[in-house]
Every structure is written in structure tokens, then in C-alpha cells.
Design a protein around this motif. Structure first.
Motif, mmCIF file in Angstrom:
data_model
loop_
_atom_site.group_PDB
_atom_site.id
_atom_site.type_symbol
_atom_site.label_atom_id
_atom_site.label_comp_id
_atom_site.label_asym_id
_atom_site.label_seq_id
_atom_site.Cartn_x
_atom_site.Cartn_y
_atom_site.Cartn_z
ATOM 1 N N TYR A 34 0.831 -1.208 0.000
ATOM 2 C CA TYR A 34 0.000 0.000 0.000
ATOM 3 C C TYR A 34 0.865 1.257 0.000
ATOM 4 O O TYR A 34 0.669 2.159 -0.818
ATOM 5 N N GLY A 37 2.659 1.564 -3.248
ATOM 6 C CA GLY A 37 1.684 1.929 -4.278
ATOM 7 C C GLY A 37 1.349 3.406 -4.236
ATOM 8 O O GLY A 37 1.274 4.065 -5.270
ATOM 9 N N ALA A 50 -1.010 0.431 -9.469
ATOM 10 C CA ALA A 50 -2.193 -0.429 -9.515
ATOM 11 C C ALA A 50 -1.828 -1.883 -9.251
ATOM 12 O O ALA A 50 -2.560 -2.590 -8.548
ATOM 13 N N LEU A 53 -1.198 -2.193 -5.536
ATOM 14 C CA LEU A 53 -2.429 -1.969 -4.782
ATOM 15 C C LEU A 53 -3.437 -3.092 -4.981
ATOM 16 O O LEU A 53 -4.221 -3.394 -4.075
ATOM 17 N N GLU A 54 -3.420 -3.742 -6.140
ATOM 18 C CA GLU A 54 -4.281 -4.913 -6.343
ATOM 19 C C GLU A 54 -3.866 -6.032 -5.398
ATOM 20 O O GLU A 54 -4.706 -6.721 -4.827
ATOM 21 N N LEU A 70 -6.362 2.210 -4.859
ATOM 22 C CA LEU A 70 -6.497 1.354 -6.035
ATOM 23 C C LEU A 70 -7.436 1.986 -7.058
ATOM 24 O O LEU A 70 -7.131 2.032 -8.256
ATOM 25 N N GLN A 74 -6.442 2.918 -10.844
ATOM 26 C CA GLN A 74 -7.196 2.390 -11.981
ATOM 27 C C GLN A 74 -7.728 3.529 -12.837
ATOM 28 O O GLN A 74 -7.682 3.472 -14.072
ATOM 29 N N THR A 86 -14.297 -0.515 -8.037
ATOM 30 C CA THR A 86 -13.570 -0.340 -6.787
ATOM 31 C C THR A 86 -14.220 0.730 -5.921
ATOM 32 O O THR A 86 -14.444 0.522 -4.717
#
Length: 169
Positions: A34, A37, A50, A53-54, A70, A74, A86
Motif C-alpha cells: 500500500y 503503491g 495499480a 495496490l491490487e 487502487l 485504476q 472499486t
């Protein structure tokens, strides 16, 4: 230029061939992914962000912070349907989250659904009317809806719709 790229490993391709695994998990835990990201997202590397974060969202599916980051990544990579999905998760869990409503509205608008977008942007703007980017986005979506409605009306008139047939009966 960094003296120690890739954690001290040589970065020359011939000396460090890519691994044969299918996108192995990065080192660390969900929080590390996180934070990394967010850092990548802040530096404009939304696609890389992304991916991390995915991973974080898979590990912590209920984390609002991870989902928000996320959704932003995206959106920035033009994956508007994914971003809408999301942000919808956040809205489902917390309908009064103005930023999630705003993110969902923008993603829907960019994804081609201004009608649904207007609903979420109106909610965000009603919750935080002092934020001009919320009201500006709502104004833009409403202008799109008006323009589409006017174009549809003009199209019906041009095809011999009810307005052109009045004098013929």
C-alpha cells in the motif's frame, strides 16, 4: 543515477535475467504494498501502483484506504470500469463517503455513463458543497446530459418526427 539499483543488484539485463515466475508477489506485506503503491501513484506511475495496490486489496479486501488508492490508480490508467467497481465497493460499505461518491461518479462519466455519474456526483457535491472540483464535475456531467438530450431532440426532428408532421394532417 542510483549506485545500487534493484536493492544492490546489477541492473544489466544480461547479468540479471528475468525470473521465470508469473508476476511473483513483491516483498513485504499489504501495508508495505500500500505505501509503495501510494508512492508510485504520487510519482505518476499509476500502472505500477495499480499492480501493488491490487495485491494489497487481495490481502486486505475491506481496507477503505487500499481501495481508494487502487481506484485512483485504476482511474489514472484509464481503467474506468475497474475504478467504478472499486469505488462502488467503498460506497456500498460507506454511502456517506463523499470522495468515494466523487470517484465513482468520475469513473462512470469517463466510462460513458453520465446518467449514473450525475447521481453520484450530486451526492458528493451535496455532502461537500465547498469543494469546487465536486460541483465542477457535476456541472460538466449535467452539461453532457443536456447536450445529448438536445441532440436526440434535433435528431428526431430531422427524421420527420412529430414537429414536422403537424401541417400534414
Amino acid at each position: 543515477m542510483s549506485e545500487a539499483p534493484l536493492g544492490g543488484q546489477d541492473s544489466r539485463p544480461a547479468e540479471n535475467p528475468p525470473s521465470s515466475g508469473d508476476n511473483p508477489a513483491p516483498h513485504g506485506d499489504a501495508y508495505t504494498w500500500y505505501r509503495r503503491g501510494l508512492e508510485l501513484l504520487g510519482r505518476g506511475s499509476a500502472a505500477a501502483a495499480a499492480q501493488l495496490l491490487e495485491r494489497a486489496a487481495e490481502a486486505e479486501p475491506g481496507s477503505r484506504s487500499v481501495l481508494e488508492a487502487l481506484g485512483r490508480a485504476q482511474f489514472d490508467t484509464r481503467r474506468y470500469a475497474d475504478a467504478a467497481q472499486t469505488f462502488q465497493q467503498i460506497v456500498d460499505a460507506s454511502p456517506t463517503d463523499d470522495y468515494a461518491q466523487f470517484g465513482l461518479g468520475l469513473a462512470l462519466a469517463r466510462g460513458g455513463d453520465p446518467g449514473a455519474a450525475a447521481e453520484h456526483l450530486a451526492l458528493a457535491a451535496a455532502m461537500r458543497p465547498e469543494l469546487p472540483h465536486y460541483t465542477d464535475a457535476l456541472r460538466g456531467v449535467r452539461a453532457t446530459l443536456r447536450a445529448r438530450s438536445e441532440a436526440a431532440t434535433e435528431s428526431r426532428r430531422g427524421r420527420g418526427g412529430p414537429d414536422e408532421t403537424k401541417g400534414f394532417l
